[in-house]
Motif scaffolding. Structure first.
Motif: not given
Length: 126
Positions: A42-45, A73-77, A79-92
């Motif tokens: 996975g990519r997060t957490g 290369n995986g699927l992450e599930v 189950l709680k509300r969350c906000i996606y924040t990109p790790t690269e190229g995020f201009l805030e």
């Protein structure tokens, strides 16, 4: 190239969301789109996810571009509300999911009701 696809329901609160997510995951495993056992793909957490399986080639628009053999290369599930924040190229910058305009601070303020599930309606403050 690293890419990520995020699939979310249009409704913030989906009845029996955990049971539905387990049913979808079981179907994906049965179709051999993802592996049943969690691995660190996975990519997060904690990076735990369900790795791609050979059946993913049957459902992908561009099977030759799937990240087989990549560490992520995986699927992450989630189950709680969350906000996606990109790790690269995020201009805030905070943008409206509907009109795609930059809203800024008022958007973050409107999330204060949505995040703790006080409201199921996320609306642009503008």
């Amino acid at each position: 190239m690293n890419t990520q696809s995020i699939i979310v329901p249009k409704l913030s609160t989906v009845p029996a969301h955990e049971a539905r997510s387990r049913a979808i995951l079981r179907w994906l495993v049965r179709e051999k789109v993802v592996e049943e056992q969690l691995t660190t793909c996975g990519r997060t957490g904690n990076r735990m996810g369900h790795a791609l399986a050979a059946g993913a080639r049957k459902v992908a628009l561009h099977p030759d571009k799937l990240p087989f053999g990549e560490p992520v290369n995986g699927l992450e599930v989630m189950l709680k509300r969350c906000i996606y924040t990109p790790t690269e190229g995020f201009l805030e910058e905070a943008g409206c999911p509907e009109c795609r305009r930059e809203v800024g601070e008022p958007l973050f303020e409107s999330l204060e009701e949505w995040m703790p599930a006080v409201s199921d309606n996320f609306t642009c403050p503008l």
